[in-house]
Design a protein around this motif. Structure first.
Motif, PDB file in Angstrom:
ATOM      1  N   PRO A   3      22.698  12.192  29.740  1.00  0.00           N
ATOM      2  CA  PRO A   3      21.808  12.414  30.883  1.00  0.00           C
ATOM      3  C   PRO A   3      20.341  12.614  30.474  1.00  0.00           C
ATOM      4  O   PRO A   3      19.433  12.164  31.167  1.00  0.00           O
ATOM      5  CB  PRO A   3      22.359  13.678  31.543  1.00  0.00           C
ATOM      6  N   LEU A   4      20.123  13.273  29.336  1.00  0.00           N
ATOM      7  CA  LEU A   4      18.753  13.467  28.865  1.00  0.00           C
ATOM      8  C   LEU A   4      18.118  12.149  28.453  1.00  0.00           C
ATOM      9  O   LEU A   4      16.931  11.915  28.699  1.00  0.00           O
ATOM     10  CB  LEU A   4      18.733  14.453  27.697  1.00  0.00           C
ATOM     11  N   LEU A   5      18.889  11.277  27.826  1.00  0.00           N
ATOM     12  CA  LEU A   5      18.370   9.962  27.448  1.00  0.00           C
ATOM     13  C   LEU A   5      17.982   9.145  28.674  1.00  0.00           C
ATOM     14  O   LEU A   5      16.978   8.437  28.672  1.00  0.00           O
ATOM     15  CB  LEU A   5      19.401   9.187  26.630  1.00  0.00           C
ATOM     16  N   LYS A   6      18.801   9.222  29.724  1.00  0.00           N
ATOM     17  CA  LYS A   6      18.519   8.463  30.949  1.00  0.00           C
ATOM     18  C   LYS A   6      17.208   8.897  31.607  1.00  0.00           C
ATOM     19  O   LYS A   6      16.576   8.118  32.293  1.00  0.00           O
ATOM     20  CB  LYS A   6      19.660   8.632  31.953  1.00  0.00           C
ATOM     21  N   GLN A   7      16.801  10.134  31.394  1.00  0.00           N
ATOM     22  CA  GLN A   7      15.580  10.651  32.010  1.00  0.00           C
ATOM     23  C   GLN A   7      14.325  10.259  31.250  1.00  0.00           C
ATOM     24  O   GLN A   7      13.227  10.332  31.794  1.00  0.00           O
ATOM     25  CB  GLN A   7      15.666  12.166  32.122  1.00  0.00           C
ATOM     26  N   GLN A   8      14.457   9.844  29.996  1.00  0.00           N
ATOM     27  CA  GLN A   8      13.290   9.462  29.203  1.00  0.00           C
ATOM     28  C   GLN A   8      12.801   8.075  29.604  1.00  0.00           C
ATOM     29  O   GLN A   8      13.598   7.185  29.910  1.00  0.00           O
ATOM     30  CB  GLN A   8      13.630   9.482  27.710  1.00  0.00           C
ATOM     31  N   LYS A   9      11.509   7.906  29.597  1.00  0.00           N
ATOM     32  CA  LYS A   9      10.889   6.663  30.047  1.00  0.00           C
ATOM     33  C   LYS A   9      11.350   5.450  29.244  1.00  0.00           C
ATOM     34  O   LYS A   9      11.641   4.396  29.795  1.00  0.00           O
ATOM     35  CB  LYS A   9       9.367   6.812  29.955  1.00  0.00           C
ATOM     36  N   GLU A  10      11.432   5.605  27.918  1.00  0.00           N
ATOM     37  CA  GLU A  10      11.791   4.468  27.070  1.00  0.00           C
ATOM     38  C   GLU A  10      13.266   4.088  27.172  1.00  0.00           C
ATOM     39  O   GLU A  10      13.674   3.011  26.742  1.00  0.00           O
ATOM     40  CB  GLU A  10      11.421   4.716  25.600  1.00  0.00           C
ATOM     41  N   HIS A  11      14.087   4.948  27.761  1.00  0.00           N
ATOM     42  CA  HIS A  11      15.511   4.663  27.945  1.00  0.00           C
ATOM     43  C   HIS A  11      15.881   4.598  29.433  1.00  0.00           C
ATOM     44  O   HIS A  11      17.045   4.782  29.785  1.00  0.00           O
ATOM     45  CB  HIS A  11      16.361   5.716  27.252  1.00  0.00           C
ATOM     46  N   ALA A  12      14.935   4.314  30.286  1.00  0.00           N
ATOM     47  CA  ALA A  12      15.180   4.280  31.731  1.00  0.00           C
ATOM     48  C   ALA A  12      16.215   3.229  32.109  1.00  0.00           C
ATOM     49  O   ALA A  12      16.914   3.371  33.117  1.00  0.00           O
ATOM     50  CB  ALA A  12      13.875   4.028  32.477  1.00  0.00           C
ATOM     51  N   TRP A  13      16.344   2.174  31.311  1.00  0.00           N
ATOM     52  CA  TRP A  13      17.310   1.111  31.611  1.00  0.00           C
ATOM     53  C   TRP A  13      18.752   1.628  31.587  1.00  0.00           C
ATOM     54  O   TRP A  13      19.633   1.026  32.194  1.00  0.00           O
ATOM     55  CB  TRP A  13      17.142  -0.045  30.623  1.00  0.00           C
ATOM     56  N   LEU A  14      18.997   2.752  30.920  1.00  0.00           N
ATOM     57  CA  LEU A  14      20.346   3.318  30.900  1.00  0.00           C
ATOM     58  C   LEU A  14      20.784   3.786  32.286  1.00  0.00           C
ATOM     59  O   LEU A  14      21.978   3.786  32.597  1.00  0.00           O
ATOM     60  CB  LEU A  14      20.419   4.493  29.920  1.00  0.00           C
ATOM     61  N   ALA A  15      19.846   4.177  33.118  1.00  0.00           N
ATOM     62  CA  ALA A  15      20.167   4.656  34.464  1.00  0.00           C
ATOM     63  C   ALA A  15      20.479   3.508  35.418  1.00  0.00           C
ATOM     64  O   ALA A  15      20.980   3.737  36.513  1.00  0.00           O
ATOM     65  CB  ALA A  15      19.010   5.484  35.009  1.00  0.00           C
ATOM     66  N   GLU A  16      20.210   2.279  35.007  1.00  0.00           N
ATOM     67  CA  GLU A  16      20.435   1.118  35.876  1.00  0.00           C
ATOM     68  C   GLU A  16      21.895   0.675  35.899  1.00  0.00           C
ATOM     69  O   GLU A  16      22.294  -0.088  36.763  1.00  0.00           O
ATOM     70  CB  GLU A  16      19.559  -0.051  35.432  1.00  0.00           C
ATOM     71  N   VAL A  17      22.668   1.131  34.940  1.00  0.00           N
ATOM     72  CA  VAL A  17      24.068   0.724  34.859  1.00  0.00           C
ATOM     73  C   VAL A  17      24.976   1.931  35.085  1.00  0.00           C
ATOM     74  O   VAL A  17      24.540   3.074  35.044  1.00  0.00           O
ATOM     75  CB  VAL A  17      24.387   0.079  33.486  1.00  0.00           C
ATOM     76  N   SER A  18      26.238   1.650  35.289  1.00  0.00           N
ATOM     77  CA  SER A  18      27.218   2.714  35.472  1.00  0.00           C
ATOM     78  C   SER A  18      27.328   3.549  34.203  1.00  0.00           C
ATOM     79  O   SER A  18      27.224   3.038  33.088  1.00  0.00           O
ATOM     80  CB  SER A  18      28.576   2.100  35.802  1.00  0.00           C
ATOM     81  N   SER A  19      27.570   4.824  34.362  1.00  0.00           N
ATOM     82  CA  SER A  19      27.696   5.698  33.193  1.00  0.00           C
ATOM     83  C   SER A  19      29.053   5.529  32.500  1.00  0.00           C
ATOM     84  O   SER A  19      29.205   5.919  31.348  1.00  0.00           O
ATOM     85  CB  SER A  19      27.504   7.154  33.600  1.00  0.00           C
TER      86      SER A  19
END
Length: 75
Positions: A3-19
């Protein structure tokens, strides 16, 4: 940490897919290192992105109705 990675700007693409596939990938990585440290396998190798791609979903992350497959967080 996911969840912390998903909140970072450089890893925002992680929030675009299912967890679900992200969590499964981490489980597979954990198992690979466990096997390595217990002497059952070689050191895990990094897999390049350009070839075969796959994702692992748990049973509750998809539905199959009337011949139509719906994945978690995917229309």
């Amino acid at each position: 940490m996911l969840p912390l990675l998903k909140q970072q700007k450089e890893h925002a693409w992680l929030a675009e897919v299912s967890s679900v596939p992200l969590q499964q990938a981490l489980r597979h990585l954990d198992q690979a290192f466990l096997n390595f440290f217990e002497g059952r396998a070689k050191h895990p190798a990094f897999k390049k992105k350009r070839h075969h791609q796959s994702a692992t979903y748990t049973a509750n992350a998809f539905t199959w109705r009337n011949g139509c497959l719906t994945l978690a967080r995917d229309g």
